[in-house]
Design an enzyme around this catalytic site. Structure first.
Site, short mmCIF file in Angstrom:
data_model
loop_
_atom_site.label_atom_id
_atom_site.label_comp_id
_atom_site.label_asym_id
_atom_site.label_seq_id
_atom_site.Cartn_x
_atom_site.Cartn_y
_atom_site.Cartn_z
N SER A 18 0.87 -1.38 0.58
CA SER A 18 -0.66 -0.07 0.17
C SER A 18 1.14 1.38 -0.14
O SER A 18 1.94 1.13 0.71
CB SER A 18 -0.89 0.48 1.35
OG SER A 18 -1.75 1.38 1.65
N TYR B 215 -0.90 -0.16 9.65
CA TYR B 215 -1.18 -0.55 9.17
C TYR B 215 0.22 -0.58 7.97
O TYR B 215 0.66 -1.31 7.25
CB TYR B 215 -2.39 0.52 8.00
CG TYR B 215 -2.75 -0.13 6.36
CD1 TYR B 215 -3.56 -1.37 6.47
CD2 TYR B 215 -2.98 0.35 5.54
CE1 TYR B 215 -3.50 -1.85 5.53
CE2 TYR B 215 -3.19 -0.62 4.38
CZ TYR B 215 -3.36 -0.90 4.68
OH TYR B 215 -3.84 -1.15 2.93
N LYS C 6 2.18 -2.39 5.94
CA LYS C 6 1.98 -2.97 3.93
C LYS C 6 3.93 -2.74 4.03
O LYS C 6 4.10 -3.07 2.70
CB LYS C 6 1.99 -1.87 4.16
CG LYS C 6 -0.11 -2.01 4.23
CD LYS C 6 -0.13 -3.44 2.85
CE LYS C 6 -1.52 -3.87 2.98
NZ LYS C 6 -1.88 -5.32 2.46
#
Length: 305
Positions: A153, A166, A170
């Site tokens: 991401s 997150y 990622k």
């Protein structure tokens, strides 16, 4: 069904019940692969379970003349990750492609983030990639071939607000992918990472309170998740046999190759450094090349095409 670029191949796609994962599963099946559609059907934050999304995707593949089975194992568990690979072996006799797409969000500003919010996201989005990839590795090694495609991401590659868990996961996926590519190159195994831009349930959690936020969200709604799939199918095919250890992005009709960290400036002294000389000389030398605290939206400012 379309071209049989992946005829005879068997693919496992995690988080394939909806969004980007669903598009990838359908595309791989259309290209001739037999697909294990893995999805436990949780919410975007990882709660609940519902096998219906995975079964619906399987039904769609079967109706189009393809081959697929549903799998409800969790990527965040070592044994269950091995079980989903076993599903591929039991159903289709082999495994050739692993697409690590499953992910959850627990967005919270860093100084308020709880241990649970951090660990849940790491367990699914990073540990899950390791577990599933590791489960497939002996089979890839034994058959001297295989392709890993890991969904990363821009939150990790560039940065985003309120996503420390997150983003860490990622960006960790990118490093893991590169390590897999290096370690398994001699077995003809490839590993690449892809950052998708797509309007999905997870992106739908982005706040849209200010006019600026609302404008950004409206732009994101133009990003079709199915647009990611053709690139992933190409990357999984023999046509990408020389492509490994890379980081790509797909945003509607645009495809990106991302840079990877390399030194951009250097400072040297024959006398060695002191804290004072670093402050006096190094920071001023490097300052023009410091990266600002960009968020993904600050870098990708143009409308999707």
């Amino acid at each position: 069904m379309s071209s049989k670029l992946l005829a005879g191949k068997v693919a496992l796609v995690t988080g394939a019940g909806r969004g980007v994962g669903k598009g990838i599963a359908l595309e791989l099946a259309a290209a001739g692969a037999s697909v294990v559609v893995n999805d436990i059907g949780t919410s975007t934050t990882g709660e609940g379970a519902d096998l219906n999304p995975a079964q619906t995707v399987v039904a769609e593949i079967l109706a189009a003349g393809g081959q697929a089975v549903a799998d409800s194992n969790s990527v965040a568990d070592w044994d269950q990750a091995h079980a989903m690979v076993q599903t591929a072996l039991d159903s289709f006799g082999r495994i050739d492609i692993v697409v690590n797409n499953a992910g959850i969000l627990r967005d919270t500003i860093f100084h308020k983030m709880t241990r649970e919010e951090y660990e849940m996201v790491i367990n699914v989005n990073l540990n899950g990639v390791f577990y599933v990839s590791r489960a497939a590795a002996p089979h890839f090694k034994a058959q001297n071939g295989g392709s890993y495609i890991h969904i990363t991401s821009s939150s990790g590659l560039v940065g985003n607000f309120g996503q420390a868990n997150y983003a860490a996961a990622k960006l960790g996926v990118v490093a893991l992918s590169k390590s897999i590519a290096m370690d398994m190159q001699r077995f003809n195994v490839r590993s690449n990472a892809v950052a998708p831009w797509a309007w999905t349930r997870m992106v739908n959690t982005i706040p849209a309170e200010t006019e600026e936020q609302k404008k950004r969200v409206e732009g994101l709604k133009k990003l079709v998740p199915e647009k990611i799939a053709p690139f992933v199918a190409a990357l999984a095919s023999e046509g990408a046999s020389a492509v490994t250890g890379q980081v790509f992005g797909v945003r509607n009709n645009e495809i990106y190759l991302f840079s990877q960290s390399r030194p951009i400036r250097t400072a040297h002294t024959s006398d060695g450094w002191t804290p004072e000389s670093v402050i006096e000389r190094v920071f001023p030398m490097f300052e023009n090349d410091f990266y600002p605290l960009h968020r993904s939206g600050d870098v990708f400012t143009w409308d999707p095409v």
